[in-house]
Motif scaffolding. Structure first.
Motif, PDB file in Angstrom:
ATOM      1  N   PRO A 270      30.999 -28.235  -3.812  1.00  0.00           N
ATOM      2  CA  PRO A 270      29.831 -27.161  -3.698  1.00  0.00           C
ATOM      3  C   PRO A 270      28.687 -27.616  -3.043  1.00  0.00           C
ATOM      4  N   VAL A 271      28.112 -26.736  -2.456  1.00  0.00           N
ATOM      5  CA  VAL A 271      26.853 -27.175  -1.599  1.00  0.00           C
ATOM      6  C   VAL A 271      25.741 -27.396  -2.615  1.00  0.00           C
ATOM      7  N   ALA A 272      24.889 -28.275  -2.639  1.00  0.00           N
ATOM      8  CA  ALA A 272      23.799 -28.604  -3.411  1.00  0.00           C
ATOM      9  C   ALA A 272      22.733 -27.456  -3.491  1.00  0.00           C
ATOM     10  N   LEU A 273      22.496 -26.862  -4.648  1.00  0.00           N
ATOM     11  CA  LEU A 273      21.660 -25.846  -4.833  1.00  0.00           C
ATOM     12  C   LEU A 273      20.361 -25.965  -4.164  1.00  0.00           C
ATOM     13  N   TRP A 274      19.656 -27.014  -4.029  1.00  0.00           N
ATOM     14  CA  TRP A 274      18.476 -27.232  -3.455  1.00  0.00           C
ATOM     15  C   TRP A 274      18.455 -26.934  -2.158  1.00  0.00           C
ATOM     16  N   TRP A 275      19.606 -27.425  -1.387  1.00  0.00           N
ATOM     17  CA  TRP A 275      19.877 -27.294  -0.036  1.00  0.00           C
ATOM     18  C   TRP A 275      20.223 -25.729   0.478  1.00  0.00           C
ATOM     19  N   GLU A 276      21.008 -25.016  -0.400  1.00  0.00           N
ATOM     20  CA  GLU A 276      21.145 -23.642  -0.326  1.00  0.00           C
ATOM     21  C   GLU A 276      19.928 -22.908  -0.141  1.00  0.00           C
ATOM     22  N   TYR A 277      19.066 -23.200  -1.199  1.00  0.00           N
ATOM     23  CA  TYR A 277      17.776 -22.631  -1.412  1.00  0.00           C
ATOM     24  C   TYR A 277      16.991 -22.839   0.049  1.00  0.00           C
ATOM     25  N   ILE A 278      16.882 -24.028   0.481  1.00  0.00           N
ATOM     26  CA  ILE A 278      16.147 -24.255   1.510  1.00  0.00           C
ATOM     27  C   ILE A 278      16.647 -23.292   2.667  1.00  0.00           C
ATOM     28  N   LEU A 279      18.048 -23.364   2.986  1.00  0.00           N
ATOM     29  CA  LEU A 279      18.530 -22.380   4.206  1.00  0.00           C
ATOM     30  C   LEU A 279      18.196 -20.938   3.908  1.00  0.00           C
ATOM     31  N   GLU A 280      18.198 -20.608   2.604  1.00  0.00           N
ATOM     32  CA  GLU A 280      17.999 -19.192   2.368  1.00  0.00           C
ATOM     33  C   GLU A 280      16.354 -18.943   2.661  1.00  0.00           C
ATOM     34  N   ASN A 281      15.624 -19.953   2.352  1.00  0.00           N
ATOM     35  CA  ASN A 281      14.221 -19.784   2.896  1.00  0.00           C
ATOM     36  C   ASN A 281      13.965 -19.559   4.304  1.00  0.00           C
ATOM     37  N   MET A 282      14.553 -20.490   4.993  1.00  0.00           N
ATOM     38  CA  MET A 282      14.847 -20.486   6.442  1.00  0.00           C
ATOM     39  C   MET A 282      15.131 -19.026   7.156  1.00  0.00           C
ATOM     40  N   GLU A 283      16.150 -18.504   6.376  1.00  0.00           N
ATOM     41  CA  GLU A 283      16.688 -17.324   7.051  1.00  0.00           C
ATOM     42  C   GLU A 283      15.635 -16.075   6.827  1.00  0.00           C
ATOM     43  N   LYS A 284      14.639 -16.279   5.780  1.00  0.00           N
ATOM     44  CA  LYS A 284      13.726 -15.372   5.574  1.00  0.00           C
ATOM     45  C   LYS A 284      12.473 -15.431   6.492  1.00  0.00           C
ATOM     46  N   ILE A 285      12.465 -16.455   7.337  1.00  0.00           N
ATOM     47  CA  ILE A 285      11.456 -16.508   8.328  1.00  0.00           C
ATOM     48  C   ILE A 285      11.863 -16.077   9.603  1.00  0.00           C
ATOM     49  N   LYS A 286      11.276 -15.194  10.214  1.00  0.00           N
ATOM     50  CA  LYS A 286      11.578 -14.600  11.544  1.00  0.00           C
ATOM     51  C   LYS A 286      10.663 -15.304  12.469  1.00  0.00           C
ATOM     52  N   LEU A 287       9.400 -15.587  12.241  1.00  0.00           N
ATOM     53  CA  LEU A 287       8.327 -16.039  13.073  1.00  0.00           C
ATOM     54  C   LEU A 287       8.050 -17.336  13.173  1.00  0.00           C
ATOM     55  N   TRP A 288       7.788 -18.100  14.444  1.00  0.00           N
ATOM     56  CA  TRP A 288       7.248 -19.571  14.444  1.00  0.00           C
ATOM     57  C   TRP A 288       5.758 -19.286  14.795  1.00  0.00           C
ATOM     58  N   VAL A 289       5.143 -20.291  14.277  1.00  0.00           N
ATOM     59  CA  VAL A 289       3.810 -20.384  14.687  1.00  0.00           C
ATOM     60  C   VAL A 289       3.413 -21.053  15.735  1.00  0.00           C
ATOM     61  N   SER A 290       2.192 -20.670  16.375  1.00  0.00           N
ATOM     62  CA  SER A 290       1.947 -21.270  17.722  1.00  0.00           C
ATOM     63  C   SER A 290       0.508 -22.084  17.645  1.00  0.00           C
ATOM     64  N   PRO A 291       0.551 -23.149  17.042  1.00  0.00           N
ATOM     65  CA  PRO A 291      -0.688 -23.857  16.450  1.00  0.00           C
ATOM     66  C   PRO A 291      -1.657 -24.159  17.694  1.00  0.00           C
ATOM     67  N   GLY A 292      -1.352 -24.480  18.636  1.00  0.00           N
ATOM     68  CA  GLY A 292      -2.067 -25.023  19.761  1.00  0.00           C
ATOM     69  C   GLY A 292      -2.667 -26.149  19.472  1.00  0.00           C
ATOM     70  N   GLU A 293      -3.556 -26.490  20.021  1.00  0.00           N
ATOM     71  CA  GLU A 293      -4.236 -27.884  20.176  1.00  0.00           C
ATOM     72  C   GLU A 293      -5.178 -28.343  18.913  1.00  0.00           C
ATOM     73  N   ALA A 294      -5.572 -27.129  18.222  1.00  0.00           N
ATOM     74  CA  ALA A 294      -6.070 -27.207  16.968  1.00  0.00           C
ATOM     75  C   ALA A 294      -5.300 -27.970  16.074  1.00  0.00           C
ATOM     76  N   TYR A 295      -3.963 -27.947  16.012  1.00  0.00           N
ATOM     77  CA  TYR A 295      -2.935 -28.684  15.595  1.00  0.00           C
ATOM     78  C   TYR A 295      -3.321 -30.120  15.484  1.00  0.00           C
ATOM     79  N   ASN A 296      -3.929 -30.629  16.822  1.00  0.00           N
ATOM     80  CA  ASN A 296      -3.941 -32.124  16.945  1.00  0.00           C
ATOM     81  C   ASN A 296      -5.391 -32.495  16.744  1.00  0.00           C
ATOM     82  N   PHE A 297      -6.148 -31.361  16.501  1.00  0.00           N
ATOM     83  CA  PHE A 297      -7.814 -32.031  16.239  1.00  0.00           C
ATOM     84  C   PHE A 297      -7.964 -32.736  15.094  1.00  0.00           C
ATOM     85  N   ASP A 298      -7.538 -32.530  14.155  1.00  0.00           N
ATOM     86  CA  ASP A 298      -7.906 -33.120  12.841  1.00  0.00           C
ATOM     87  C   ASP A 298      -7.295 -34.745  13.083  1.00  0.00           C
TER      88      ASP A 298
END
Length: 376
Positions: A270-298
């Motif tokens: 059986p698939v580990a429940l925590w991994w199945e939950y991660i995959l289900e969480n991924m499937e709910k996310i349609k967008l990706w972020v576009s952080p730009g260079e502010a991502y690197n500023f800190d």
């Protein structure tokens, strides 16, 4: 491209939930010039590109800036000791490293959806690579990253399952790395499935430890896809209109953590429940972020303090507190700043009126004290 306009680009300040981002892209282009590619990617004339004659992956000429490289000139015989080694079929190789991805988001077109759509065209029969047109592209590498900021993914559970071989994967190779950040007394874990030479490599690691964060959860699942796998993934991103479904689908075929049973066939575990939950969480996310260079500023500021913090302590003891900034202002006016620092200023100045430039997230140097004792 019908439907693509529904996808939006989000800012790094939304990092209170789990997100996706593109962290590497390599493609080859035929039938166009470097300048045409710069225009297609949305880079203006003010970018200080540098040129060099240095062989890289079979290309003698390089134009590069801030993690973005155009490699070309393979057809020019004059750069080869043996002119017969010149090739006219290599075109131009465009490479975005992780840093280059952030630069593309800040200074170029910045829209991954439109860029990937440009690499493929919609026909009545579906998506096909462009053939016989002005531009012909081939995606040869793409890295997709899923960042868990809310504590769903336990890096120690991943490590334990890999150590116990409690997973199924077509990959025959896996490894676990431990790293120590002596400056911050932080130990990080990196788990890898798939070799460095394979078309698919998955890394799961403690991103918070890598960045020096002590008080936040940040675990990254990173898919590195090459050649046909990369082209197929890029195509699926457009067809699915969802990065979450694409990444989850790849993982379901390539890496499944499981709970051991006496059955000798692991695929029936059986698939580990925590991994199945991660995959289900991924499937709910349609967008990706576009952080730009502010991502690197800190990280930039953190590096500055680690590199020159002790010098600043000495200067602070010998001079008034404004000595360093006054000297810097004598050397550089705002108009003299490099493009990325102008971008930092334009993005951050309207939102912050003090030196705490990024209060929305814990900063890696928070709690680190640099005093005179450190100089002894």
């Amino acid at each position: 491209m019908k439907g693509l306009e529904k996808l939006e680009i989000r800012d790094i300040s939304d990092y209170t939930e789990n997100v996706f981002l593109i962290d590497w892209l390599t493609f080859t282009a035929h039938g166009c010039t470097v300048d045409q590619l710069k225009t297609m990617l949305g880079f203006g004339p003010d970018i200080p590109w540098e040129d060099s004659v240095k062989f890289r992956n079979g290309y003698p000429l390089q134009t590069y800036w801030n993690g973005i490289t155009f490699s070309y000139g393979a057809e020019q015989e004059k750069y080869y000791k043996d002119p017969s080694k010149a090739r006219s079929d290599m075109g131009i190789c465009v490479n975005f490293s992780g840093k280059g991805c952030r630069a593309f988001e800040s200074y170029g077109m910045g829209n991954w959806v439109k860029l990937l759509a440009e690499l493929f065209t919609l026909r009545d029969t579906g998506f096909r690579e462009k053939k016989g047109t002005l531009y012909s592209y081939n995606v040869t590498r793409i890295d997709l990253a899923y960042d868990d900021h809310i504590g769903l993914l336990d890096i120690y559970a991943v490590r334990q399952h890999i150590e116990d071989r409690a997973y199924t994967s077509p990959a025959k190779y896996s490894e676990i790395h431990w790293s120590d950040n002596q400056d911050n007394d932080i130990q990080g874990i990196t788990c890898q499935v798939g070799s460095n030479k394979s078309d698919i490599k998955i890394r799961i690691y403690d991103k918070a430890a890598e960045r020096g964060f002590k008080d936040r959860h940040w675990v990254r699942v990173e898919l590195q896809l090459r050649d046909d796998r990369a082209s197929s993934a890029a195509l699926e991103l457009i067809k699915n209109n969802s990065i979450g479904m694409t990444v989850s689908g790849i993982l379901r075929n390539y890496l499944m953590f499981r709970c051991p049973t006496p059955d000798t066939n692991k695929s029936r575990w059986p698939v580990a429940l925590w991994w199945e939950y991660i995959l289900e969480n991924m499937e709910k996310i349609k967008l990706w972020v576009s952080p730009g260079e502010a991502y690197n500023f800190d990280n930039t500021v953190y590096w500055f303090y680690k590199q020159y913090g002790q010098v600043l302590v000495v200067l602070d003891k010998l001079h008034d507190p404004f000595f360093v900034t006054d000297k810097a202002k004598q050397l550089y006016a705002v108009s003299d700043l490099a493009p990325k620092y102008k971008k930092y200023l334009a993005d951050l100045e309207p939102r912050h009126n003090n030196f705490d430039v990024i209060p929305s997230a814990p900063v890696p140097w928070e709690g680190v004290q640099i005093g005179m004792d450190d100089l002894l």
